[in-house]
Scaffold this active site. Structure first.
Site: not given
Lengths: 257, 84
Positions: A87, A195, A197
């Site tokens: 990002c 994302h 994660e």
């Protein structure tokens, strides 16, 4: 295997702990590296996390690329070390010239915050090694400037060399050619808007990100740098004026276990 | 000499300008249907110390190229306001 991941913290980063959690959940260790640090320490991979580095002032990533730690990140990438920008981290990597292209404002004037389906398009990268091309994943996006664009010549090069790592299945932001993530020629530097994660724990909405974070830990632990022997790439980084001064900031290296 | 300058940063042709587009879309409702081609950019005012206007311009061109714009997305127009 306990791969050691350095997670860079700029003033305004806000996803660094998500990365640390995901790395820990998958058996790695992670440490936060303050942007004022002159060196990365003994890490085996580097993640530039999401957020609003330096407030996104001027442009996302424009000021972050002059943070002192970026010289070390640049050297680490040139030596073949795994570097992933997620990002805002992707925006920083494009501004730093470590990845081609740029992220413009989303088509449609909307900040996007939702899960999107993406497809793995290439497995020659530290984030997708061992992941089958064509694998579908559902990952969260959370951005206003995620609309990937590049010069025609750059796009042709990315496509010809298979350097589009991820594509959106349903393009949410207007990115050219549905591009959600790209890599450098050597495959050790990857940037993506989604994302992974934040998709590593079923409690927060999914686990599809594990395959990518897991690949990064494997690349770190398995010595991607050695495997790709000096494949560091000269990306013709943009001219660099003197580094941003950190006078007045607090260059401490915060650690987490 | 110290020169004042105005740097206008504009999105290049083909790059999304959602802010300009949104303002333009609101114009008819406000009675400004005769206004078109709205673009939103940035205006950066600064001062530079240089021996001549040419030197000031060269220095600021470098600043625009390396920092104030991302050449993939933006152009800059530089206006020197005057030296003293």
């Amino acid at each position: 295997m306990s791969a050691r991941v350095g997670v860079v913290v700029f003033p305004g980063s806000n996803c660094e702990h998500d990365v640390v959690e995901a790395v820990h959940a998958l058996g790695g260790t992670a440490e936060l590296v303050w942007h004022g640090a002159g060196a990365l320490g003994q890490v085996e991979a580097v993640v530039l996390p999401g957020g609003f580095a330096h407030g996104d002032y001027l442009r996302p990533g424009a000021i972050a690329r002059f943070s002192p730690v970026m010289a070390a990140v640049r050297d680490y990438a040139a030596d073949g070390g795994p570097v992933v920008g997620i990002c805002n981290g992707f925006q920083v990597l494009t501004e730093a010239g470590l990845l081609p292209g740029a992220l413009q404002k989303n088509a449609g004037l909307r900040f996007l915050c939702r899960d999107v389906p993406v497809r793995v398009e290439d497995s020659h990268s530290v984030l997708t090694a061992g992941v089958e091309v064509g694998t579908g994943l559902t990952l969260p996006v959370n951005h206003f400037d995620g609309n990937y664009t590049a010069e025609r010549r750059t796009l042709d090069e990315l496509r010809a060399e298979g350097r589009v790592v991820l594509r959106y299945v349903e393009n949410p932001n207007g990115s050219v050619d549905d591009i959600a993530g790209v890599r450098n020629a050597a495959g050790n530097v990857v940037g993506l808007m989604p994302h992974p994660e934040r998709a590593c724990n079923p409690l927060v909405g999914g686990t599809d990100g594990r395959v990518l974070i897991g690949a990064l830990l494997a690349a770190a632990g398995g010595g991607w740098a050695r495997a790709s022997s000096g494949a560091g790439e000269a990306q013709a980084p943009r001219e660099m004026p003197a580094r941003l001064s950190t006078a007045g900031s607090t260059p401490t290296s915060r650690q987490t276990a | 000499m110290r020169f004042s300058a105005l740097v206008e940063v504009r999105t290049r042709a083909g790059i999304a300008d959602p802010e300009g587009a949104t303002i333009e879309a609101a114009l008819p409702a406000l009675g400004f249907s005769d206004v078109a081609n709205v673009h939103v950019g940035k205006a950066i005012r600064l001062e530079v110390e240089a021996d001549s206007a040419e030197a000031a311009r060269a220095r600021l061109d470098e600043l625009c190229r390396t920092f104030l714009t991302n050449p993939v997305l933006e152009d800059a127009e530089l206006t020197l306001v005057g030296g003293q």
